[in-house]
Design an enzyme around this catalytic site. Structure first.
Site, mmCIF file in Angstrom:
data_model
loop_
_atom_site.group_PDB
_atom_site.id
_atom_site.type_symbol
_atom_site.label_atom_id
_atom_site.label_comp_id
_atom_site.label_asym_id
_atom_site.label_seq_id
_atom_site.Cartn_x
_atom_site.Cartn_y
_atom_site.Cartn_z
ATOM 1 N N GLU A 172 -37.065 42.191 -104.719
ATOM 2 C CA GLU A 172 -38.105 41.530 -105.675
ATOM 3 C C GLU A 172 -37.822 39.819 -105.404
ATOM 4 O O GLU A 172 -39.018 39.460 -105.082
ATOM 5 C CB GLU A 172 -37.723 41.922 -107.078
ATOM 6 C CG GLU A 172 -38.584 41.192 -107.985
ATOM 7 C CD GLU A 172 -38.036 41.459 -109.396
ATOM 8 O OE1 GLU A 172 -36.733 41.743 -109.782
ATOM 9 O OE2 GLU A 172 -38.721 41.255 -110.416
ATOM 10 N N HIS A 173 -36.688 39.419 -105.323
ATOM 11 C CA HIS A 173 -36.711 38.101 -105.128
ATOM 12 C C HIS A 173 -35.681 37.994 -103.980
ATOM 13 O O HIS A 173 -34.641 38.635 -104.012
ATOM 14 C CB HIS A 173 -35.868 37.603 -106.147
ATOM 15 C CG HIS A 173 -36.405 37.437 -107.615
ATOM 16 N ND1 HIS A 173 -35.823 38.553 -108.343
ATOM 17 C CD2 HIS A 173 -37.349 36.914 -108.331
ATOM 18 C CE1 HIS A 173 -37.042 38.526 -109.744
ATOM 19 N NE2 HIS A 173 -37.735 37.468 -109.583
ATOM 20 N N GLN A 216 -29.172 36.685 -111.982
ATOM 21 C CA GLN A 216 -29.544 37.895 -111.938
ATOM 22 C C GLN A 216 -28.924 39.169 -112.650
ATOM 23 O O GLN A 216 -29.414 40.143 -113.333
ATOM 24 C CB GLN A 216 -29.791 38.316 -110.386
ATOM 25 C CG GLN A 216 -30.568 39.676 -110.187
ATOM 26 C CD GLN A 216 -31.898 39.731 -110.659
ATOM 27 O OE1 GLN A 216 -32.707 38.582 -110.670
ATOM 28 N NE2 GLN A 216 -32.329 40.635 -111.322
ATOM 29 N N HIS A 262 -78.761 61.419 -95.878
ATOM 30 C CA HIS A 262 -78.282 60.040 -95.467
ATOM 31 C C HIS A 262 -79.109 59.491 -94.144
ATOM 32 O O HIS A 262 -79.531 58.398 -94.086
ATOM 33 C CB HIS A 262 -76.787 59.867 -95.168
ATOM 34 C CG HIS A 262 -76.038 59.995 -96.126
ATOM 35 N ND1 HIS A 262 -75.742 61.289 -97.102
ATOM 36 C CD2 HIS A 262 -74.761 59.042 -96.523
ATOM 37 C CE1 HIS A 262 -74.996 61.131 -98.011
ATOM 38 N NE2 HIS A 262 -74.387 60.039 -97.826
ATOM 39 N N ASP A 270 -38.760 31.718 -112.036
ATOM 40 C CA ASP A 270 -38.869 32.457 -113.159
ATOM 41 C C ASP A 270 -39.558 32.044 -114.384
ATOM 42 O O ASP A 270 -40.107 32.481 -115.327
ATOM 43 C CB ASP A 270 -37.577 32.783 -113.643
ATOM 44 C CG ASP A 270 -36.754 34.168 -112.745
ATOM 45 O OD1 ASP A 270 -37.697 34.847 -112.108
ATOM 46 O OD2 ASP A 270 -35.754 34.196 -112.771
ATOM 47 N N HIS A 290 -29.219 39.925 -116.094
ATOM 48 C CA HIS A 290 -30.267 40.773 -116.809
ATOM 49 C C HIS A 290 -29.925 41.893 -117.458
ATOM 50 O O HIS A 290 -30.388 42.600 -118.463
ATOM 51 C CB HIS A 290 -31.328 41.136 -115.671
ATOM 52 C CG HIS A 290 -32.533 39.904 -115.695
ATOM 53 N ND1 HIS A 290 -33.163 39.531 -116.664
ATOM 54 C CD2 HIS A 290 -32.639 39.321 -114.720
ATOM 55 C CE1 HIS A 290 -34.021 38.372 -116.303
ATOM 56 N NE2 HIS A 290 -33.561 38.417 -115.001
#
Lengths: 428, 428
Positions: free
Chosen positions: B322-323, B255, B415, B356, B258
């Protein structure tokens, strides 16, 4: 109504176009209010309530005493109708529960989805002259079924500081956790950022005027999820010679009475139907209390004559109506051709108001052509699908090499190494 | 890594906080570019390509010749890995197909949902040093399964005017209809508004830098739907004494590589694990080409020691990663407590890079805490659920009165009347 006979395709854009909504002029005002709510919380909410709703609520949270009083004030007849509607909305949305399957994509590689409710949701119910308790049912019932932990609701009080009892009764039946007296931009801000009294939520649902919409758009960029963008309500009726003009006229009027910006479109293969519907409209209009709104909306509405039902459906899909009523002889066949619509009403008895109130479908739907990309509110709107995966040693053998090769090709050696250390481990 | 021992709850906000992303400074630049694309179409796209990517594409659309050339340039080994990944992604996303049921909410009232693909979707795949062909697979494969009619893709060309062959090969395998040489804000604008060459789409998917994100936010307000808001990538590892420090170190590093803004969080009940993981990180870091990025990201990352796994999961849910990698003895039990996460990896062999690239789950996931309200990309992201309803005469009898009462109470007589004319008709 404007009648358009056999338009060629180059005329379609004029037929399907919506009035441009420019919320940018409101942006600054809305930003300023949101910023005050963020900074000063409850105090700012109360100030704006006084400014815009003409009453400064002593406390924002609706009390148990007010809830009990509301139950006494709603007629047994209305309470029963609300209970019927709630029964049907619950039944339909309960049928939308997700059951996922574990999938073994390769030997030893298992993947699955789990649907998990959003913990905190905020519902906005507009005020104004008519109490929209049906919106309470539509927004809160699926939230409760989904299992959202906190279902909060904001709605502006009337000038006497009270909330319409039907709204409170509907909220209790549908399972709202807590109700706050706040409307407009200040309500959206309170739910997006949280105040001393109003908890911050993760997603905001509900209709509103252009200020509420602009506020939802602004907080929706990065602070909180929103249900969908919004515009004026719309109905499109597709009919052939088998349709009943009286019903179509009533359906068009029920949409037109919403407001002068309502969009009403009739597409038919039968020339006579148009004049018969127009006659019926004139007649029914006389007895309509909201006649003025309806007349203005009808000024902007269109009746389009086309050659075939296929062409009619092509035009429907180019328009992407919020509500689509199909009154044709073979309505099931016609319905197969629907690509872009929010909710579809089939046959002569399924009027839009059935779905607006009590059939069980949701009435919070994408307008303004957003049906091309958005669903109406449904059970999924209150959940997230979280993916899970498990790899066994065999799983590493199945996909390990592919992961290494792809990670290396993307020049992400750390990604590659996370798999390499595992491959080496099981080969030791 | 910062080690935090047994933090009290008042310290949690500091642990789960993300760096504030302020896109407002970019807004003006991004708006100006979007506005030019809207006005001047292809010509403006080409100008910005020259300005930002250093090459003015002669034509925007990738040719069949370029596609064929790409197939020759990709190694058989990589092509096979891409095919394996595509197989698994397809298998998992195919299992997500929706099958709705007709529900009779009351006698004669039938409601159902139908899942219909979004007709036109646009995929954005960033350029840069590493070719993100895995993103092509993740975005295009479910679009193809959903049945989207037009699946277009924009990706910036390299300085030589070409697109990385692995990206083109992945696009062909996954089913992209047409590919255009455009990146950044100009690509988002082209897909949102349409140009002479690039068709307008209804929904835009894909990652990007802060300019791309800001552009997606702006067009996402009212012009087009977008997949989700985005922020820097994140991983959270939950581990007990049974975990393998070597694996955890590799996962955290995968991670961290990145970028310097990557978020990395280790939560454990085992004090020794932290020092063992740190030792492993030092060792593995030596061999990592992107060592510099990873080291900076690790400076901002945290190892948190907690008393129990329950507390660990409570902290996870407050963070909404996220993960989420769960390396505990009873990982299935631990996983039951997940409320907020994008994608969850269970046991010691399910590394993030498995998901991934190749296990079958999607890697386009909510970051920055958006997992509280958003799902990762899945088959539903490419579809809308349209509701349908049919009422028989009996259906009108079942709910007609409830609709009339509720519509009258909301002061919407049009209506009410749409139901009344039907009730009268069947009673005639």
């Amino acid at each position: 109504m404007h009648t358009i006979l056999y338009p060629t395709k180059d005329k379609w854009e004029g037929i399907t176009g919506r009035p441009h909504i420019d919320a940018s002029q409101l942006c600054e005002n809305v930003s300023a209010i949101l910023s005050e709510i963020r900074k000063r919380g409850d105090e700012a909410v109360k100030e704006y309530e006084e400014m815009f709703d003409g009453i400064r609520p002593e406390q924002l949270a609706v009390t148990e005493k007010e809830m009990a009083e509301a139950e006494r004030l709603v007629s047994p007849e209305l309470a029963e109708a609300i209970a019927t509607a709630h029964h049907n909305i619950r039944k339909f949305h309960e049928s939308q529960r997700f059951t996922g399957n574990k999938v073994e994509t390769m030997p030893g590689v298992e993947c699955w989805q789990k649907s998990v409710p959003i913990e905190k949701v905020g519902l906005y119910v507009p005020g104004g002259t008519a109490p929209l308790f049906s919106t309470v049912l539509m927004l809160a019932t699926p939230a409760k079924i989904a299992g959202c932990r906190d279902i909060i609701m904001c709605t502006p009080p009337a000038r006497d500081g009270k909330i319409n009892p039907a709204i409170l009764v509907a909220a209790r039946i549908a399972g709202v956790s807590r109700i706050y007296k706040a409307g407009g931009v200040q309500a959206i801000g309170a739910m997006a950022y949280g105040t001393e009294t109003v908890p911050k939520v993760y997603k905001i649902f509900g209709p509103g005027n252009q200020y509420v919409m602009a506020a939802k758009q602004q907080v929706g960029i990065a602070d909180v999820a929103i249900d969908m963008p919004a515009g004026p309500s719309e109905v499109c009726v597709v009919a052939d010679a088998s349709a009943t003009p009286e019903f179509i006229a009533a359906d068009l009027l029920s949409q037109a009475e919403h407001g002068t910006d309502s969009q009403v479109l009739l597409i038919t293969t039968d020339r006579h139907l148009i004049s018969n519907v127009e006659k019926e409209i004139k007649q029914q209009l006389e007895n309509l209390p909201r006649k003025e709104f309806a007349e203005k909306a009808l000024d902007n509405s269109k009746a389009v004559l086309v050659e075939t039902l296929d062409e009619a459906m092509e035009l429907v899909n180019a328009y992407a109506p919020e509500h689509l009523i199909i009154q044709t002889e073979n309505y099931n066949e016609t319905a197969e051709k629907v690509i872009n619509a929010g909710s579809v009403f089939l046959g002569k008895y399924a009027c839009e108001s059935a779905g607006d109130y009590a059939s069980g479908t949701n009435h919070t739907l994408p307008t303004h052509g957003y049906a091309t990309a958005y669903s109406g509110v449904n059970l999924d709107s209150y959940c997230r699908k979280i993916t899970f995966q498990h790899l066994s040693e065999q799983g590493v053998r199945s996909i390990g090499r592919a992961v290494e090769i792809m990670a290396a090709a993307e020049q992400l050696d750390g990604h590659k190494n996370a798999m390499t250390v595992r491959i080496e481990h099981i080969n030791r």
